[in-house]
Design a protein around this motif. Structure first.
Motif, short mmCIF file in Angstrom:
data_model
loop_
_atom_site.label_atom_id
_atom_site.label_comp_id
_atom_site.label_asym_id
_atom_site.label_seq_id
_atom_site.Cartn_x
_atom_site.Cartn_y
_atom_site.Cartn_z
N GLU A 14 31.95 39.43 27.56
CA GLU A 14 32.27 38.22 26.79
C GLU A 14 33.49 37.52 27.37
OE1 GLU A 14 32.71 39.45 22.77
OE2 GLU A 14 30.59 39.99 22.52
N ALA A 15 34.50 38.29 27.75
CA ALA A 15 35.70 37.70 28.33
C ALA A 15 35.38 37.01 29.65
CB ALA A 15 36.77 38.78 28.53
N VAL A 16 34.56 37.63 30.48
CA VAL A 16 34.19 37.03 31.76
C VAL A 16 33.37 35.77 31.52
CG1 VAL A 16 32.91 37.36 33.91
CG2 VAL A 16 34.31 39.22 32.99
N GLY A 17 32.51 35.78 30.51
CA GLY A 17 31.74 34.59 30.19
C GLY A 17 32.63 33.42 29.79
N ARG A 18 33.63 33.71 28.96
CA ARG A 18 34.58 32.66 28.58
C ARG A 18 35.35 32.17 29.80
NH1 ARG A 18 35.34 36.32 24.23
NH2 ARG A 18 37.21 37.18 25.25
N ALA A 19 35.71 33.11 30.66
CA ALA A 19 36.46 32.76 31.87
C ALA A 19 35.64 31.89 32.81
CB ALA A 19 36.92 34.02 32.59
N ALA A 20 34.34 32.14 32.88
CA ALA A 20 33.48 31.35 33.77
C ALA A 20 33.47 29.88 33.34
CB ALA A 20 32.07 31.92 33.79
N GLU A 21 33.40 29.65 32.04
CA GLU A 21 33.45 28.28 31.53
C GLU A 21 34.83 27.66 31.78
OE1 GLU A 21 32.22 27.96 27.51
OE2 GLU A 21 30.31 29.01 27.81
N ALA A 22 35.87 28.46 31.54
CA ALA A 22 37.23 27.97 31.75
C ALA A 22 37.49 27.67 33.22
CB ALA A 22 38.24 28.99 31.23
N ALA A 23 36.89 28.46 34.10
CA ALA A 23 37.12 28.27 35.54
C ALA A 23 36.60 26.92 36.01
CB ALA A 23 36.44 29.40 36.33
N ALA A 24 35.45 26.50 35.45
CA ALA A 24 34.90 25.20 35.84
C ALA A 24 35.86 24.08 35.45
CB ALA A 24 33.54 25.00 35.19
N TRP A 25 36.45 24.20 34.26
CA TRP A 25 37.42 23.17 33.81
C TRP A 25 38.71 23.23 34.62
CZ3 TRP A 25 42.23 24.20 31.49
CH2 TRP A 25 42.91 23.06 31.02
N TRP A 26 39.24 24.44 34.81
CA TRP A 26 40.51 24.62 35.52
C TRP A 26 40.39 24.19 36.98
CZ3 TRP A 26 45.45 25.32 34.48
CH2 TRP A 26 46.31 25.95 35.38
N VAL B 231 35.95 33.18 38.89
CA VAL B 231 36.67 34.13 38.04
C VAL B 231 37.18 35.28 38.91
CG1 VAL B 231 36.56 35.64 36.03
CG2 VAL B 231 35.17 33.56 36.10
N VAL B 232 38.46 35.55 38.82
CA VAL B 232 39.06 36.67 39.53
C VAL B 232 39.41 37.76 38.53
CG1 VAL B 232 41.09 37.42 40.84
CG2 VAL B 232 39.96 35.26 41.42
N GLY B 233 38.99 38.99 38.82
CA GLY B 233 39.35 40.13 38.01
C GLY B 233 40.55 40.85 38.61
N VAL B 234 41.57 41.06 37.82
CA VAL B 234 42.79 41.71 38.29
C VAL B 234 42.96 43.03 37.53
CG1 VAL B 234 45.31 41.56 38.52
CG2 VAL B 234 43.89 39.51 38.86
N ASP C 240 31.05 43.42 36.97
CA ASP C 240 30.43 42.19 36.47
C ASP C 240 30.08 41.28 37.64
OD1 ASP C 240 30.11 39.46 35.31
OD2 ASP C 240 30.71 40.48 33.47
N PRO C 241 28.82 40.88 37.76
CA PRO C 241 28.40 40.07 38.93
C PRO C 241 28.98 38.66 38.94
CG PRO C 241 26.60 40.27 37.33
CD PRO C 241 27.68 41.20 36.88
N ARG C 242 29.57 38.21 37.84
CA ARG C 242 30.16 36.87 37.80
C ARG C 242 31.58 36.83 38.33
NH1 ARG C 242 29.02 36.16 31.54
NH2 ARG C 242 29.68 38.34 31.75
N ILE C 243 32.13 37.99 38.64
CA ILE C 243 33.48 38.05 39.20
C ILE C 243 33.44 37.62 40.66
CG2 ILE C 243 35.37 39.59 39.83
CD1 ILE C 243 35.34 39.04 36.89
N GLY C 244 34.28 36.66 41.02
CA GLY C 244 34.31 36.18 42.39
C GLY C 244 35.10 37.06 43.33
N LYS C 245 36.07 37.78 42.79
CA LYS C 245 36.87 38.71 43.59
C LYS C 245 37.64 39.62 42.64
CE LYS C 245 39.26 38.82 47.94
NZ LYS C 245 39.66 37.98 49.09
#
Length: 490
Positions: A30-42, A130-133, A203-208
């Motif tokens: 869920e967090a990554v999904g929210r981040a994916a939407e936020a990444a497009a805006w950011w 989306v970057v996972g740290v 998560d496959p939506r993580i870019g790095k």
């Protein structure tokens, strides 16, 4: 449904600092999904707008400096002064990343060469998404912010999994970011144990993924990333060497060596663990070092061992070193969990675990060498290659030793100073990992290069990428290439 939680404890007292949710795979998704939407805006804001918001975030962190330092002190046990220094360094890196992202990553024209005379070419670096740290506990602000700040400046959203030993500070960093960027969840923290980090990496939506931790854990994270071909930057352990040349300022060298080894209870990936001293100044250096170490106290000058399991490793290394080497100060009795008093041992064999393995405690081994060349050879005889130090008054020789040291970073006549220079990249080789944070390399680490070529006009008589190409056009190409590249350079 009951939410599982875990406590973060003050390692010095055992008191509960905070209680946090154990966020499982569903919560991470869920967090990554929210981040994916936020990444497009950011990412769509562009560099100037992101710069302003990141500088606002910097100001917010600065205004909360005392609060954050206290929280780091409570979760790690380190002195408030050390926690303050860590956060100040993180703030300076955030400032640098915000101010330099456009220059480093923005679109620019590049030369096309004679063969591409009719083309225009541009290069820019675009966000990954989306970057996972996955952060560590020893420097729970400075180290992860080296990835977070640069990833944000490059236009990415970030999902941050702080160490389970220091979750509170990670959550607070994300909360304060929302004060500067309330529109979208661009920077989120997820808390939990190992399974939380594993879910983030998988998560496959993580870019790095940006990971900091042990070499063994890095391999497991890499295996999870490999399932989706997710790239990773890994900052792992170190066994950093400290070389004292024959012309070194011994008082300054001893002072730097002691702080590099003992500060943060030795729980520093680029901390000093091995010391090699040229024979001509060995005795004098040891007098300086042994005289200074008597004034350093666990619980006063540095805090406890934050991770309880590390005490066993430290004790094993001390036991082995003191059986084969000569004790200068401390010994097996120095381990009084959760504290370890300073330990210095001479003449420990190079194949000893205390020399080969990362100790991550307030201990050092010291060895006499014939000259600086032998010191360098011993320093480089390690699977690790993170940081290192050279002390010498001869700038030319010091620079040469530093260049030849098999590390990602080397400090001369100082210790760990490279970490405080935002323009310098930070990272290692070998078992110390790969990839870089900080500096221009750190910005590019969290972006993808985008190359564009545009034909400005057709090349007269040389349509080389067409089935209509004839022998005359090929002959003109051969003549051009021969003119440009066929002459031997003297």
């Amino acid at each position: 449904m009951t939410t599982l939680t875990f406590d973060s404890l003050n390692p010095a007292t055992g008191e509960v600092v905070g209680t946090h949710p154990r966020q499982g795979p569903d919560a991470v998704r869920e967090a990554v999904g929210r981040a994916a939407e936020a990444a497009a805006w950011w990412g769509g804001l562009g560099h100037p707008a992101r710069r302003q918001r990141l500088l606002d975030y910097k100001a917010v962190l600065t205004r909360h400096l005392r609060e954050l330092s206290r929280l780091v002190h409570e979760e790690t046990g380190k002195p408030v002064g050390d926690a303050t220094l860590e956060i100040v360094l993180a703030i300076t890196h955030l400032d640098w990343a915000a101010r330099h992202a456009r220059k480093v990553l923005g679109r620019r024209r590049v030369g096309t060469g004679m063969v591409g005379l009719n083309l225009a070419a541009t290069l820019e670096y675009l966000p990954l998404g989306v970057v996972g740290v996955i952060g560590p506990w020893n420097y729970p602000v400075f180290t992860p912010m080296g990835s977070i700040a640069y990833a944000l400046a490059a236009g990415n959203a970030v999902v941050f999994k702080p160490s389970e030993l220091t979750p509170g500070i990670g959550v607070r960093l994300a909360e304060l970011f929302a004060e500067s960027v309330p529109e979208q969840p661009v920077f989120q923290a997820v808390t939990g144990l190992g399974e939380t980090g594993a879910a983030l990496a998988a998560d496959p939506r993580i870019g790095k993924v940006a990971f900091t931790g042990s070499t063994a854990t890095a391999k497991r994270v890499m295996a999870a990333c490999a399932e989706n071909l997710t790239p990773i930057v890994a900052e792992c352990g170190g066994k950093d060497a400290f070389i004292v040349d024959a012309d070194a300022d011994l008082a300054r060298a001893a002072d730097a060596c002691l702080w590099g080894a003992m500060s943060n209870a030795g729980q520093t990936c680029v901390g000093v663990e091995r010391v090699y001293v040229v024979d001509a100044v060995y005795e004098s250096f040891m007098r300086e070092l042994s005289g200074r170490v008597t004034k350093v106290r666990a619980g006063e000058d540095y805090g406890p061992i934050t991770m309880p399991g590390q005490v066993d490793i430290i004790k094993r290394h001390i036991d082995d070193a003191t059986k084969s080497g000569k004790i200068v100060t401390g010994g097996p009795g120095s381990v009084r969990a959760p504290y370890v008093e300073p330990v210095i041992v001479e003449d420990v064999p190079e194949d000893s675990p205390a020399v080969r393995e990362e100790t991550f405690g307030p201990t050092i081994t010291v060895r006499r060498t014939r000259d600086a060349q032998e010191a360098l050879e011993l320093a480089n005889a390690s699977a690790y290659g993170l940081g290192g130090t050279v002390f010498s008054r001869n700038t030319r020789r010091a620079m040469e030793l530093a260049r030849r040291m098999r590390t990602g970073m080397t400090a001369i006549n100082s210790v760990i100073s490279f970490a405080g220079v935002p323009a310098l990249p930070f990272g290692g080789v070998g078992d110390s990992g790969f990839g870089r944070i900080h500096g221009a390399d750190g910005l590019r680490e969290f972006a993808r290069p985008k190359a564009i070529s545009r034909q400005r006009f057709p090349m007269p008589g040389m349509n080389l990428t067409s089935f209509t190409r004839g022998p005359s056009e090929l002959e003109r190409l051969i003549r051009l290439v021969t003119f440009l590249h066929g002459r031997r350079k003297r």
